[in-house]
Design a protein around this motif. Structure first.
Motif, mmCIF file in Angstrom:
data_model
loop_
_atom_site.group_PDB
_atom_site.id
_atom_site.type_symbol
_atom_site.label_atom_id
_atom_site.label_comp_id
_atom_site.label_asym_id
_atom_site.label_seq_id
_atom_site.Cartn_x
_atom_site.Cartn_y
_atom_site.Cartn_z
ATOM 1 N N ALA A 59 -22.072 -37.729 13.008
ATOM 2 C CA ALA A 59 -21.194 -38.750 13.567
ATOM 3 C C ALA A 59 -20.367 -39.323 12.417
ATOM 4 C CB ALA A 59 -22.003 -39.847 14.239
ATOM 5 N N VAL A 60 -19.068 -39.247 12.530
ATOM 6 C CA VAL A 60 -18.156 -39.772 11.514
ATOM 7 C C VAL A 60 -17.559 -41.060 12.074
ATOM 8 C CG1 VAL A 60 -16.094 -39.322 10.141
ATOM 9 C CG2 VAL A 60 -17.661 -37.432 10.709
ATOM 10 N N MET A 61 -17.878 -42.188 11.468
ATOM 11 C CA MET A 61 -17.475 -43.470 12.060
ATOM 12 C C MET A 61 -16.813 -44.385 11.047
ATOM 13 S SD MET A 61 -21.192 -45.381 12.560
ATOM 14 C CE MET A 61 -21.824 -44.073 13.598
ATOM 15 N N LEU A 62 -15.953 -45.237 11.560
ATOM 16 C CA LEU A 62 -15.292 -46.240 10.744
ATOM 17 C C LEU A 62 -16.285 -47.302 10.306
ATOM 18 C CD1 LEU A 62 -12.195 -46.643 13.051
ATOM 19 C CD2 LEU A 62 -12.121 -45.694 10.734
ATOM 20 N N GLY A 63 -16.176 -47.725 9.059
ATOM 21 C CA GLY A 63 -16.970 -48.847 8.604
ATOM 22 C C GLY A 63 -16.400 -50.152 9.116
ATOM 23 N N GLY A 64 -17.173 -51.208 9.020
ATOM 24 C CA GLY A 64 -16.715 -52.496 9.525
ATOM 25 C C GLY A 64 -16.748 -52.553 11.036
ATOM 26 N N MET A 65 -16.044 -53.521 11.576
ATOM 27 C CA MET A 65 -16.034 -53.759 13.011
ATOM 28 C C MET A 65 -14.611 -54.053 13.476
ATOM 29 S SD MET A 65 -18.877 -53.934 15.015
ATOM 30 C CE MET A 65 -19.399 -52.323 14.467
ATOM 31 N N VAL A 76 -24.884 -39.251 9.646
ATOM 32 C CA VAL A 76 -23.824 -40.244 9.808
ATOM 33 C C VAL A 76 -22.992 -40.290 8.533
ATOM 34 C CG1 VAL A 76 -23.293 -42.704 10.051
ATOM 35 C CG2 VAL A 76 -25.077 -41.679 11.462
ATOM 36 N N LEU A 77 -21.694 -40.130 8.681
ATOM 37 C CA LEU A 77 -20.765 -40.287 7.578
ATOM 38 C C LEU A 77 -19.845 -41.461 7.909
ATOM 39 C CD1 LEU A 77 -19.807 -36.553 6.874
ATOM 40 C CD2 LEU A 77 -21.512 -37.968 5.692
ATOM 41 N N THR A 78 -19.795 -42.439 7.018
ATOM 42 C CA THR A 78 -19.034 -43.658 7.261
ATOM 43 C C THR A 78 -17.737 -43.634 6.464
ATOM 44 O OG1 THR A 78 -21.061 -44.913 7.666
ATOM 45 C CG2 THR A 78 -19.083 -46.180 7.122
ATOM 46 N N ILE A 79 -16.658 -44.073 7.116
ATOM 47 C CA ILE A 79 -15.331 -44.114 6.505
ATOM 48 C C ILE A 79 -15.028 -45.549 6.084
ATOM 49 C CG2 ILE A 79 -12.869 -43.733 6.862
ATOM 50 C CD1 ILE A 79 -13.660 -41.843 9.203
ATOM 51 N N TYR A 137 -20.959 -41.989 2.578
ATOM 52 C CA TYR A 137 -19.596 -42.480 2.766
ATOM 53 C C TYR A 137 -18.612 -41.416 2.289
ATOM 54 C CZ TYR A 137 -21.375 -47.202 3.612
ATOM 55 O OH TYR A 137 -22.028 -48.284 4.133
ATOM 56 N N VAL A 138 -17.472 -41.344 2.953
ATOM 57 C CA VAL A 138 -16.439 -40.375 2.574
ATOM 58 C C VAL A 138 -15.092 -41.082 2.510
ATOM 59 C CG1 VAL A 138 -17.608 -38.325 3.450
ATOM 60 C CG2 VAL A 138 -16.184 -39.672 4.992
ATOM 61 N N THR A 139 -14.280 -40.720 1.526
ATOM 62 C CA THR A 139 -12.947 -41.290 1.383
ATOM 63 C C THR A 139 -12.050 -40.272 0.691
ATOM 64 O OG1 THR A 139 -11.768 -43.292 0.672
ATOM 65 C CG2 THR A 139 -13.351 -42.354 -0.887
ATOM 66 N N GLY A 140 -10.806 -40.641 0.478
ATOM 67 C CA GLY A 140 -9.888 -39.809 -0.290
ATOM 68 C C GLY A 140 -9.759 -38.399 0.231
ATOM 69 N N ALA A 141 -9.837 -37.432 -0.700
ATOM 70 C CA ALA A 141 -9.656 -36.025 -0.340
ATOM 71 C C ALA A 141 -10.744 -35.528 0.598
ATOM 72 C CB ALA A 141 -9.630 -35.179 -1.612
ATOM 73 N N ALA A 142 -11.955 -36.062 0.470
ATOM 74 C CA ALA A 142 -13.040 -35.654 1.367
ATOM 75 C C ALA A 142 -12.730 -36.073 2.799
ATOM 76 C CB ALA A 142 -14.365 -36.264 0.909
ATOM 77 N N LEU A 143 -12.175 -37.247 2.970
ATOM 78 C CA LEU A 143 -11.810 -37.714 4.305
ATOM 79 C C LEU A 143 -10.665 -36.885 4.876
ATOM 80 C CD1 LEU A 143 -12.199 -39.742 6.568
ATOM 81 C CD2 LEU A 143 -10.728 -41.344 5.312
ATOM 82 N N ASP A 144 -9.695 -36.568 4.045
ATOM 83 C CA ASP A 144 -8.593 -35.703 4.497
ATOM 84 C C ASP A 144 -9.124 -34.352 4.959
ATOM 85 O OD1 ASP A 144 -6.689 -37.639 3.941
ATOM 86 O OD2 ASP A 144 -6.334 -36.898 1.894
ATOM 87 N N ALA A 145 -10.110 -33.821 4.224
ATOM 88 C CA ALA A 145 -10.683 -32.531 4.592
ATOM 89 C C ALA A 145 -11.393 -32.609 5.937
ATOM 90 C CB ALA A 145 -11.645 -32.054 3.501
ATOM 91 N N LEU A 146 -12.068 -33.711 6.214
ATOM 92 C CA LEU A 146 -12.760 -33.869 7.494
ATOM 93 C C LEU A 146 -11.793 -33.840 8.673
ATOM 94 C CD1 LEU A 146 -15.536 -36.617 7.123
ATOM 95 C CD2 LEU A 146 -15.829 -34.313 8.027
ATOM 96 N N PHE A 147 -10.626 -34.445 8.507
ATOM 97 C CA PHE A 147 -9.679 -34.562 9.618
ATOM 98 C C PHE A 147 -8.689 -33.398 9.684
ATOM 99 C CE2 PHE A 147 -11.411 -38.702 10.042
ATOM 100 C CZ PHE A 147 -11.066 -39.159 11.298
#
Length: 543
Positions: free
Chosen positions: A153-159, A187-190, A234-244
């Protein structure tokens, strides 16, 4: 910095705080003595599982004994809690591979350790689930139409913006369980742009070598909120781009959508596969909750227990702290809270009148590691057969740096414990002020929340907003909180410290002698979530 002094003989050597006739005198000198002992350098920051913490625990037990309280467990003053501590092995590669691209831990990914798996390998597809909420009443059905079985599950952090802060924090705390219930294995959090403003990615990267602590249950297994989740990070940057990549949406588009008022995003299956690889190092330790009981004198109500809790641990020695001083003394956080609890216990004894309900005084371990000591006690209550915990009044980091004319009871709006807090404040000449920093979500961040999750109405008492208190409190959070500067040399207002102890005594006394046990209010999200079948009380002023 102050050094250990002969503080064990805590008689009332200074003029007591003036209070209503029925409030036993609280000594400012006794409050100071407790704090100076517990926050002394020789206790080395009272980290759970260390000799310094054990000395602090022995100190509290000796105070309970001197007051004539009863040991809280059949074996004595201590409820021993065992822990498993895991960290990712820095000598072995740890990475998340996304669609063939490898991202090393501490780069654009931050991986969480899991002590169940010496060699951790978790593979699966990935699904973006928005904020990961399954809250139809609030209009969030983020999993609708999505297949999570065996996937991340890849989900946004925060609310989402607009949710009441405490409701948002409560829903956030349950997201991993929800993901597991939907079939997810990871779970991977963005981190969103709003999150990164408050917690820059550099801080996440710096934490990758930190240990994660879990309670070990009596059966020898670690207690996990969502045991079906076998990998998280947690994933961000290039890793997040790769996920999407190839999903029909980019992270930038997702962030733009949630930035709009009322903005929502649609969940979707992501094309790349995910492989989570790490090795984990595990150690074990133990540390006690310290528990004393003043038995109630009512044959029926005496089986009900009002808790007065304060965490005893702090953060130990931090080699990375700036300057020569590396000891995290924790004078406010939370030697001051423990001192308050000890002097409230003394007030009960000195009153000469036993309460109708039993009152349990607890110095809790491992709050700083994730509310672990309170979680263990809440799930394994040390009450006799037929006994029941009916309320918790928690004391965590009163900022005793200014004249006290009011107090804040975080969570007061959710149960009748708040009414007791208001009556108690008035009795000692104080007023009750509302939460002055809702953005901090205090009600779900300290030990009382462990009892809330077991359906127990609870509040956390803090010093108030008058006399510049809101500014001073926030300044303490910004500059002194969790640093070596939190030590007894701070300019404590010991008269106000004694008054703070007096109001906490009065709250516990009110709850212990009330004809009816506290109840959640109708409509409280915490009462609905954690005490669905318990009777509720109408909210004051409700029609």
């Amino acid at each position: 910095m102050r050094h250990l002094t002969a503080l064990l003989l805590l008689s009332t050597v200074a003029a007591p705080v003036a209070a209503q006739d029925t409030t036993p005198a609280i000594s400012p000198a006794a409050m100071r003595a407790h704090v100076e002992f517990l926050a002394d350098d020789l206790l080395e920051g009272r980290d759970a599982g260390t000799r310094g913490y054990d000395i602090a625990a022995r100190y509290v037990a000796s105070r309970f004994d001197a007051l004539g309280l009863k040991p809280g467990t059949p074996g004595g003053w201590y409820q021993t809690v065992r822990f498993q501590s895991a960290r990712i092995d820095p000598a072995k590669p740890a990475a998340i591979t996304i669609g063939g691209s490898r991202f090393d831990n501490g780069g654009d990914v931050a991986m969480a350790p899991d002590g169940r798996f010496p060699d951790q390998q978790v593979d699966g597809g990935a699904v973006f689930v928005g904020y990961g909420l399954d809250a139809p009443k609030q209009g969030y059905r983020d999993y609708r139409g999505l297949d999570l079985k065996g996937k991340f599950a890849v989900m946004l952090g925060g609310m989402p913006e607009g949710l009441p802060s405490e409701l948002a924090a409560s829903l956030s705390a349950e997201r991993t369980r929800v993901a597991m219930a939907k079939g997810a294995i990871g779970v991977l959090t963005i981190p969103t742009p709003a999150m990164l403003k408050r917690f820059p990615w550099a801080r996440a990267k710096a934490s990758v070598g930190n240990a994660r602590q879990r309670v070990v249950e009596p059966n020898g297994q670690p207690n996990l909120p969502a045991p079906g989740i076998r990998a998280s990070g947690y994933v961000t940057g290039a890793a997040l781009d790769a996920l999407f990549a190839g999903s029909g949406a980019t992270p930038a588009q997702v962030f733009a959508a949630i930035a709009k008022p009322g903005g929502k995003v649609r969940g979707r299956a992501l094309k790349p596969s995910v492989s989570f690889t790490a090795s984990n190092l595990v150690t074990t330790s133990q540390s006690p909750n310290v528990i004393g009981v003043l038995p109630g004198n009512d044959p029926a109500l005496g089986k009900e227990y009002v808790l007065l809790t304060a965490h005893l641990d702090h953060d130990g020695i931090d080699p990375s702290a700036k300057g020569d001083d590396k000891i995290m003394n924790g004078a406010m956080d939370n030697a001051a809270g423990v001192a308050t609890m000890l002097e409230a216990a003394r007030a009960f004894v000195n009153s000469g009148t036993r309460p109708k309900r039993s009152v349990m005084f607890v110095a809790l371990t491992s709050e700083e590691d994730g509310l672990l000591g309170s979680d263990y006690l809440a799930r394994h209550p040390v009450v006799p057969a037929g006994g029941k915990v009916v309320a918790d009044v928690n004391l965590d980091m009163p900022v005793l740096l200014y004249k006290l004319d009011d107090v804040v009871a975080f969570g007061a709006e959710h149960s009748t414990v708040g009414e007791a807090a208001a009556r108690a404040a008035a009795k000692v000449g104080l007023t009750l002020s509302p939460d002055f920093m809702p953005e901090e979500n205090v009600f779900v961040r300290s030990d009382h929340y462990s009892f809330v999750k077991q359906g127990v109405p609870s509040v956390m008492l803090a010093t108030g907003v008058k006399n510049g208190g809101d500014r001073i409190f926030k300044d303490f959070l910004a500059k002194t909180y969790h640093t070596p500067a939190d030590q007894p040399s701070l300019p404590f207002d010991w008269e106000s410290a004694a008054k703070f102890a007096a109001v906490n005594y009065e709250i516990a006394r009110d709850l212990a002698d009330a004809p009816q046990a506290p109840r959640w209010y109708v409509g409280s999200p915490f009462g609905e979530q954690f005490a669905k079948d318990q009777p509720k009380a109408p909210r004051p002023g409700a029609k």
